[in-house]
Write an enzyme that holds these catalytic residues in place. Sequence first.
Site, PDB file in Angstrom:
ATOM      1  N   SER A 104       5.106   4.140   1.283  1.00  0.00           N
ATOM      2  CA  SER A 104       5.157   3.016   2.215  1.00  0.00           C
ATOM      3  C   SER A 104       5.273   1.705   1.446  1.00  0.00           C
ATOM      4  O   SER A 104       4.837   1.598   0.303  1.00  0.00           O
ATOM      5  CB  SER A 104       3.891   2.983   3.084  1.00  0.00           C
ATOM      6  OG  SER A 104       2.773   2.536   2.328  1.00  0.00           O
ATOM      7  N   ASP A 105       5.866   0.707   2.090  1.00  0.00           N
ATOM      8  CA  ASP A 105       5.803  -0.629   1.510  1.00  0.00           C
ATOM      9  C   ASP A 105       4.369  -1.135   1.640  1.00  0.00           C
ATOM     10  O   ASP A 105       3.521  -0.500   2.266  1.00  0.00           O
ATOM     11  CB  ASP A 105       6.790  -1.556   2.220  1.00  0.00           C
ATOM     12  CG  ASP A 105       7.227  -2.704   1.329  1.00  0.00           C
ATOM     13  OD1 ASP A 105       6.510  -3.016   0.358  1.00  0.00           O
ATOM     14  OD2 ASP A 105       8.279  -3.293   1.588  1.00  0.00           O
ATOM     15  N   TRP A 106       4.107  -2.272   1.060  1.00  0.00           N
ATOM     16  CA  TRP A 106       2.758  -2.825   0.952  1.00  0.00           C
ATOM     17  C   TRP A 106       2.081  -2.907   2.330  1.00  0.00           C
ATOM     18  O   TRP A 106       2.393  -3.774   3.133  1.00  0.00           O
ATOM     19  CB  TRP A 106       2.832  -4.216   0.321  1.00  0.00           C
ATOM     20  CG  TRP A 106       1.530  -4.857   0.001  1.00  0.00           C
ATOM     21  CD1 TRP A 106       0.625  -5.362   0.881  1.00  0.00           C
ATOM     22  CD2 TRP A 106       0.999  -5.090  -1.309  1.00  0.00           C
ATOM     23  NE1 TRP A 106      -0.449  -5.899   0.221  1.00  0.00           N
ATOM     24  CE2 TRP A 106      -0.239  -5.760  -1.137  1.00  0.00           C
ATOM     25  CE3 TRP A 106       1.430  -4.823  -2.599  1.00  0.00           C
ATOM     26  CZ2 TRP A 106      -1.028  -6.143  -2.208  1.00  0.00           C
ATOM     27  CZ3 TRP A 106       0.636  -5.225  -3.655  1.00  0.00           C
ATOM     28  CH2 TRP A 106      -0.568  -5.867  -3.463  1.00  0.00           C
ATOM     29  N   ALA A 107       1.187  -1.968   2.611  1.00  0.00           N
ATOM     30  CA  ALA A 107       0.415  -1.929   3.865  1.00  0.00           C
ATOM     31  C   ALA A 107       1.296  -1.787   5.101  1.00  0.00           C
ATOM     32  O   ALA A 107       0.878  -2.138   6.204  1.00  0.00           O
ATOM     33  CB  ALA A 107      -0.473  -3.165   3.991  1.00  0.00           C
TER      34      ALA A 107
ATOM     35  N   HIS B 160      14.653  -1.316   0.600  1.00  0.00           N
ATOM     36  CA  HIS B 160      13.633  -0.882   1.552  1.00  0.00           C
ATOM     37  C   HIS B 160      14.352  -0.120   2.668  1.00  0.00           C
ATOM     38  O   HIS B 160      15.232  -0.676   3.310  1.00  0.00           O
ATOM     39  CB  HIS B 160      12.872  -2.059   2.134  1.00  0.00           C
ATOM     40  CG  HIS B 160      12.199  -2.923   1.113  1.00  0.00           C
ATOM     41  ND1 HIS B 160      12.862  -3.866   0.367  1.00  0.00           N
ATOM     42  CD2 HIS B 160      10.904  -2.975   0.719  1.00  0.00           C
ATOM     43  CE1 HIS B 160      12.004  -4.484  -0.437  1.00  0.00           C
ATOM     44  NE2 HIS B 160      10.803  -3.959  -0.239  1.00  0.00           N
TER      45      HIS B 160
END
Length: 249
Positions: A87-90, A10
């Site tokens: 993007s990462d989750w939300a 990430h």
Amino acid sequence: LDSLAACAKHYVGYGAAEGGRDYNTTLIPEGYLRDVYLPPFRACVEAGAATLMSAFNDLNGVPASGNELTLRRILKKEWGFDGFVVSDWASIDEMISHGYCANRREAARAALRAGVDMEMVSPCYAEHLPDLVARGEVPLDWVDDAVRRILRIKFRLGLFDRPFIEPRPGVLLNPAHLATARRLAAACCVLLKNDGVLPLDCGVRKLAAIGPLADAPAEQMGCWTVDGLARDVVTPLAALREALAGRAE
């Protein structure tokens, strides 16, 4: 052409979250960021990673999904990355929780300005980008760049020529994959210093496994296990009972 696009994540500083708390803040001077945290991602880009995922954490007060320095300036301009950022989750929506954006409208603008090309799960882009562009608050060039990057990867994967691929059986719970996972898990274990307690004396009759996770199969898999099954997990208590069968309670 192949059917998979590698995603490096990430990005960036996710492992430096204060207190080891997921999504937490990080304080990383730019020199240290460039010397320690960015080189592995640059190696991924140079090796051909097609996408990068922006992280949950903030970086020196700026959430990773709204960080123009790391996304647009370093990744895209300095390194010449021509893939896309997802993007990462939300994580775009969560810039509100960080206190960086007041609402989803601000979050959509901040993320696109920073260089996040595709939003995962949260609806900030879908709900607000059309109006932001119409009102001139978001340059159409930002949208064009994001769309161009996403389409470029889809073309490279041949998705417009063959949008569906044949499933590959035998991947989930593959014995070779499980063996590798077990080896990595063993190598990553952090244990207390052994002051002569181990190995256990053969005369031990009672042994306490302390804590709610000692016999919680699902919890051993972690919070991001999609395909794991609790019935396949051996808990610490179960392992101790097997190892000390007939010798201890």
